[in-house]
Design a protein around this motif. Structure first.
Motif, mmCIF file in Angstrom:
data_model
loop_
_atom_site.group_PDB
_atom_site.id
_atom_site.type_symbol
_atom_site.label_atom_id
_atom_site.label_comp_id
_atom_site.label_asym_id
_atom_site.label_seq_id
_atom_site.Cartn_x
_atom_site.Cartn_y
_atom_site.Cartn_z
ATOM 1 N N ASN A 191 0.828 -1.191 0.000
ATOM 2 C CA ASN A 191 0.000 0.000 0.000
ATOM 3 C C ASN A 191 0.870 1.252 0.000
ATOM 4 O O ASN A 191 1.481 1.608 1.003
ATOM 5 N N VAL A 231 -0.083 4.802 -1.308
ATOM 6 C CA VAL A 231 -1.039 5.707 -1.946
ATOM 7 C C VAL A 231 -0.854 7.171 -1.569
ATOM 8 O O VAL A 231 -1.627 8.027 -1.986
ATOM 9 N N CYS A 234 -7.312 5.991 4.218
ATOM 10 C CA CYS A 234 -7.614 5.239 2.990
ATOM 11 C C CYS A 234 -9.098 4.890 2.925
ATOM 12 O O CYS A 234 -9.777 4.764 3.943
ATOM 13 N N GLN A 242 -1.058 7.370 -10.978
ATOM 14 C CA GLN A 242 -0.243 6.156 -11.081
ATOM 15 C C GLN A 242 1.095 6.424 -11.754
ATOM 16 O O GLN A 242 2.102 5.786 -11.424
ATOM 17 N N TYR A 274 2.599 5.927 -7.456
ATOM 18 C CA TYR A 274 1.742 5.389 -6.409
ATOM 19 C C TYR A 274 1.207 4.027 -6.823
ATOM 20 O O TYR A 274 0.946 3.764 -8.003
ATOM 21 N N LEU A 282 -6.629 1.825 -4.083
ATOM 22 C CA LEU A 282 -6.000 2.916 -4.830
ATOM 23 C C LEU A 282 -7.020 3.857 -5.477
ATOM 24 O O LEU A 282 -6.918 5.084 -5.351
ATOM 25 N N THR A 326 -9.264 5.912 -2.931
ATOM 26 C CA THR A 326 -8.421 6.788 -2.114
ATOM 27 C C THR A 326 -7.873 7.943 -2.928
ATOM 28 O O THR A 326 -7.942 9.106 -2.504
ATOM 29 N N CYS A 327 -7.341 7.653 -4.098
ATOM 30 C CA CYS A 327 -6.736 8.734 -4.891
ATOM 31 C C CYS A 327 -7.800 9.716 -5.376
ATOM 32 O O CYS A 327 -7.558 10.926 -5.412
#
Length: 265
Positions: free
Chosen positions: A154, A156, A163, A185, A189, A196, A199-200
């Motif tokens: 993880n 991120v 998260c 990405q 990350y 992912l 969260t992003c």
């Protein structure tokens, strides 16, 4: 977020095999949806040396190891599974950046109704959401803390307690959401896609939602609407990781306009 004026959406039916089951899934989507508003694409993820015969009426977009590696992302494993099944969606987006919304549906998702009911509803009523999925939940919800992918590989860019995860066998991205995920990405990350993506996007200022759960990310009126999170008990709803459903089990529920996963034949 920038306003996207593109009128058409795309539905990506994701598979690594082509058989009668997958072909029937594609053709049902094609029959159910308005072709003036939706393109229906078979997103075929090919293993090296594998060849499939695709019927002429099916529009196919193929990815392989080389086309995925060209993205220059950092996967958590050297395969799409586990955790990188969104890479083919990003590959398609980069090559086809003109759609407003990008629906992703794994071939083992079943819907007990006309697909237009779900998609038209979401694409009209929830037009301001950049990402829609199932079980969108924060790390600090007590029931989630033992889920292993919070902890594995993880990276991120936020603390673990900040998260958010989603369950993405079926999900919808906005054009802006995919553009942001691609940029994110490319910065290096990396994490399981279920951590992912949500969260992003959330920490990038995007609006994320859940079209059938019970938590804070469910829009008003969508609680248990398109899936039931606890039909057979805690963490055993119509959308689940395991066990596999059969057609007969789904039919026996008598539920209409609900999503089920996984179903395989």
């Amino acid at each position: 977020m920038a306003h996207i004026s593109y009128m058409k959406n795309v539905v990506l039916l994701s598979t690594h095999i082509v058989n009668d089951f997958v072909i029937q899934k594609y053709r049902k989507l094609y029959l159910d949806l308005d072709k003036k508003k939706y393109d229906i694409i078979l997103l075929l993820n090919m293993d090296d040396g594998c060849e499939w015969k695709v019927p002429g009426d099916i529009v196919c977009f193929t990815t392989n190891c080389d086309s995925i590696n060209d993205l220059e992302y950092e996967p958590i494993e050297e395969t799409l599974l586990p955790g990188s099944c969104h890479f083919p969606v990003l590959r398609f987006f980069i090559d086809n950046p003109s759609y407003r919304f990008y629906w992703f549906i794994e071939y083992d998702v079943e819907y007990t109704g006309n697909w237009l009911t779900l998609m038209k509803d979401c694409d009209v009523t929830l037009i301001d959401y950049d990402f829609l999925s199932c079980y969108v939940e924060r790390f600090d919800e007590k029931k989630n803390k033992y889920w292993p992918w919070w902890y594995r590989n993880n990276n991120v860019g936020v603390t673990q307690k900040n998260c958010i995860k989603g369950f993405n066998p079926i999900c919808r991205y906005s054009n802006d959401a995919l553009s942001h995920t691609d940029s994110y990405q490319k910065k290096g990350y990396s994490a399981h896609s279920e951590v992912l993506i949500t969260t992003c996007l959330y920490h990038g200022g995007f609006k994320i939602g859940d079209f059938g759960g019970t938590g804070e990310f469910v829009p008003k009126g969508y609680e248990r609407k398109y899936y039931i999170p606890d039909l057979f008990g805690f963490e055993n709803g119509t959308m689940r990781y395991r066990p596999i459903y059969t057609i007969e089990e789904i039919e026996q529920t008598g539920l209409q306009d609900k999503l089920f996963h996984p179903i395989k034949q």
